[in-house]
Design an enzyme around this catalytic site. Structure first.
Site, mmCIF file in Angstrom:
data_model
loop_
_atom_site.group_PDB
_atom_site.id
_atom_site.type_symbol
_atom_site.label_atom_id
_atom_site.label_comp_id
_atom_site.label_asym_id
_atom_site.label_seq_id
_atom_site.Cartn_x
_atom_site.Cartn_y
_atom_site.Cartn_z
ATOM 1 C CB SER A 139 -0.927 -0.086 1.207
ATOM 2 O OG SER A 139 -1.767 1.003 1.301
ATOM 3 C CD GLU A 151 -9.289 3.607 8.437
ATOM 4 O OE1 GLU A 151 -9.070 3.193 9.569
ATOM 5 O OE2 GLU A 151 -8.595 3.292 7.455
HETATM 6 C C1 16G Z 1 -4.108 -0.305 7.776
HETATM 7 C C2 16G Z 1 -5.594 -0.283 7.578
HETATM 8 C C3 16G Z 1 -6.129 1.121 7.638
HETATM 9 C C4 16G Z 1 -5.719 1.775 8.926
HETATM 10 C C5 16G Z 1 -4.240 1.659 9.154
HETATM 11 C C6 16G Z 1 -3.906 2.080 10.560
HETATM 12 C C7 16G Z 1 -6.849 -1.780 6.159
HETATM 13 C C8 16G Z 1 -7.041 -2.299 4.767
HETATM 14 N N1 16G Z 1 -5.925 -0.847 6.289
HETATM 15 O O1 16G Z 1 -3.445 0.340 6.729
HETATM 16 O O2 16G Z 1 -7.514 1.051 7.571
HETATM 17 O O3 16G Z 1 -6.073 3.137 8.947
HETATM 18 O O4 16G Z 1 -3.839 0.307 9.007
HETATM 19 O O5 16G Z 1 -2.579 1.818 10.830
HETATM 20 O O6 16G Z 1 -7.505 -2.200 7.100
HETATM 21 P P1 16G Z 1 -2.020 1.817 12.298
HETATM 22 O O7 16G Z 1 -2.748 0.744 13.081
HETATM 23 O O8 16G Z 1 -0.579 1.579 12.145
HETATM 24 O O9 16G Z 1 -2.310 3.180 12.873
HETATM 25 MG MG MG Z 2 -3.711 1.287 0.414
#
Ligand code: 16G
Ligand code: MG
Length: 541
Positions: A66, A380
């Site tokens: 991503s 989000e």
């Molecule tokens: C991942 C999640 C995203 C979230 C992010 C938070 C999916 C497909 N992607 O990229 O939704 O905002 O994690 O990251 O679920 P963090 O837990 O490191 O803050």
């Molecule tokens: Mg992405």
């Protein structure tokens, strides 16, 4: 019970397990690309088992990291209806990925086979795709080896965005249904989006748009879509389109860079398309996120940059869709789902109009909460989101269409086309881009008019490294800490001293750190609050 143990044991040594614990987290496995081959091989096997557990329905595997840096990579599974993997399979994936020896691997796999009583009646089917990272092809080879060992039917999606893979999986599984989701090909995806866009937009003229493709797979997808749309339907300037040039992906550009740095992609001041007032957007590396922005002055002046993030998209969409639903006169409940990261000003704005749910971070949580509404808008703040129309809503809209006239018929027709144009399986930068353009042109708004809905509260995000982030436990959709014991009370005290102050602490689900968010009426207060809370976190762990 079914497991080709010999084939797995023979293929396994080519993909030795690294000396590192791997966890199927919020977005699948994600780490440095060079340790992921064994995980990809094993996920090929698990995906085939998951397919068997669903009577041979196709499931998906996506190789991507991503928005993360180019040397990272990752793999995640897509379930048969195009949604995220069922949560009860996450620990199974983790256990398989961490098996130290071939014997242990077979044991873990057998456990799955026994638990789900899998037999050889069905042929497993797995659709797989990958992003533009240089490490992706080798990881895809590892997946293929896993699929071969399982004797699975495989469909190669090729270079695709994550939402395109979600589309392919659902489309593959609804071919025989009375309402196929779409033709299960990349071109089928473009045609579905393009046809729905034309049906919704009619002769509305959307504002010109500058798109930052993050030098990733979104470049291809955008070109593919524009190719299928009638000429001159959209006025788009694509930037950061260097696919395959090493070191470029997400580098100084992309949705995550723009959102977290709150500024233009690097080098934008030299781009002639970048002008004050022009609407711009950024995709992330796998094009499942999008954020918008515009300038009110010269690109060289940081103060002229204005972000229109996921919260602003949610507000735009919820507001517009609520108006359409109202015009139909149908008793459909439209609601909006946010996380703790949603700007307080967006929550206040939306709360006055529609019901709101707050969930934990991570797409699966938002998606699930949005399913509770007839029309569920979820985003989000980072720009990942979509709109879900419940089966009940679709039925009512279709029935009402049969004998509607005038404004009511127009609203019904538009909602039905929007339900097709919006990728309901997961957030999709391309589909969300079309949604925003359609709404802005219907409202006759430019970027500034959209931005005027509400003014974001100044906010700051910080990352704190701690020895053990599992010590930090949260409740109330991650808005409050339950552990370490007295930390929340101390945070509350700091927050109370700040006008419109809000702060929370949560362990990251994707990185080894704890995240701190703070917002306040004043930018200096937000800055101080995030610093003070970060210091508390550091000293408590
Ligand atoms: C991942 C999640 C995203 C979230 C992010 C938070 C999916 C497909 N992607 O990229 O939704 O905002 O994690 O990251 O679920 P963090 O837990 O490191 O803050
Ligand atoms: Mg992405």
């Amino acid at each position: 019970m079914y497991l080709p143990e010999h084939e797995i044991a023979d293929a396994s040594p080519a993909f030795p397990k690294p000396d590192q614990r791997l966890v199927y987290g919020t977005a699948g496995f994600r780490t440095k690309a060079d340790v992921l081959a064994s995980t990809c091989f094993r996920m090929g096997i698990v995906a085939a088992l998951r397919s068997l557990s669903l009577d041979g329905a196709a499931v998906g595997l996506m190789v991507t990291a991503s928005h993360n840096p180019e040397p990272d990579n990752g793999i995640k599974m897509v379930d048969s209806m195009g949604q995220m993997l069922a949560p009860e399979w996450e620990p199974l994936c983790t256990a398989v990925a961490n098996a130290e020896t071939v014997d242990e691997l077979i044991r873990e796999l057998r456990r799955i086979v026994d638990a789900f009583r899998l037999d050889g009646t069905n042929e497993p089917h797995v659709v797989y795709a990958w992003d533009t990272r240089p490490s992706s092809p080798a990881l895809v080879d590892a997946i293929r080896a896993g699929l071969r060992a399982m004797g699975a039917k495989s469909t190669e999606g090729g270079l695709l965005t994550t939402p395109q893979l979600h589309y392919l999986v659902l489309a593959s599984n609804t071919l025989q249904s009375p309402k196929p989701f779409g033709e299960p090909t990349e071109q089928g995806y473009y045609r579905k989006l393009a046809d729905a866009y034309v049906a919704v937009a009619g002769d509305r003229r959307p504002p010109p748009l500058v798109v930052d493709c993050a030098n990733g797979v979104g470049t291809r997808a955008l070109q593919g879509l524009l190719h299928v749309l009638p000429p001159n339907t959209l006025e788009i300037t694509a930037l950061r389109t260097a696919v395959g040039e090493r070191g470029q992906l997400n580098a100084g550009c992309g949705a995550d860079f723009v959102k977290t740095q709150q500024r233009l992609p690097n080098g934008y001041a030299d781009e002639s398309a970048v002008q004050p007032g022009t609407l711009m957007c950024s995709f992330d590396g796998d094009a499942d996120r999008i954020v918008f922005y515009y300038l009110t002055g010269p690109a060289s002046d940081p103060a002229s940059f204005h972000l229109l993030d996921g919260d602003k998209i949610a507000s735009l969409a919820a507001d517009y869709l609520a108006d359409l639903v109202k015009t139909t006169g149908l008793p459909l409940q439209l609601g909006c789902v946010q996380t703790a990261y949603a700007n307080g000003a967006s929550t206040a704005y939306l709360e006055a109009k529609v019901p709101i749910t707050c969930t934990k971070t991570g797409v699966k949580h938002l998606h699930h909460a949005a399913e509770q509404y007839d029309v569920g808008v979820y985003f989000e703040a980072n720009g990942h989101g979509t709109v879900l129309f419940s089966p009940r809503a679709m039925e009512q809209l279709e029935q009402a269409m049969a004998n509607a006239e005038g404004a009511k018929a127009a609203a019904l027709r538009e909602l039905l086309s929007l339900a097709v144009m919006i990728n309901q399986t997961v957030g999709d930068a391309l589909s969300d881009m079309l949604l925003v353009l359609v709404i802005l042109s219907a409202r006759a708004w430019d970027a500034r008019a959209w931005d005027a809905c509400y003014t974001d509260l100044p906010n700051r995000l910080a990352k704190v490294s701690v020895r053990d982030r599992t010590v930090f436990q949260t409740t109330d959709a991650e808005r409050r800490l339950t552990s370490p014991a007295t930390l929340q009370a101390q945070i509350d005290e700091l927050v109370r001293a700040v006008p419109s102050g809000r702060a929370f602490v949560r362990p990251s689900g994707t990185e080894d750190c704890v995240r701190v968010y703070a917002e306040a009426a004043g930018s200096e207060d937000a800055e101080r609050l995030v610093r003070q809370v970060s210091e508390l976190v550091s000293s408590s762990a």
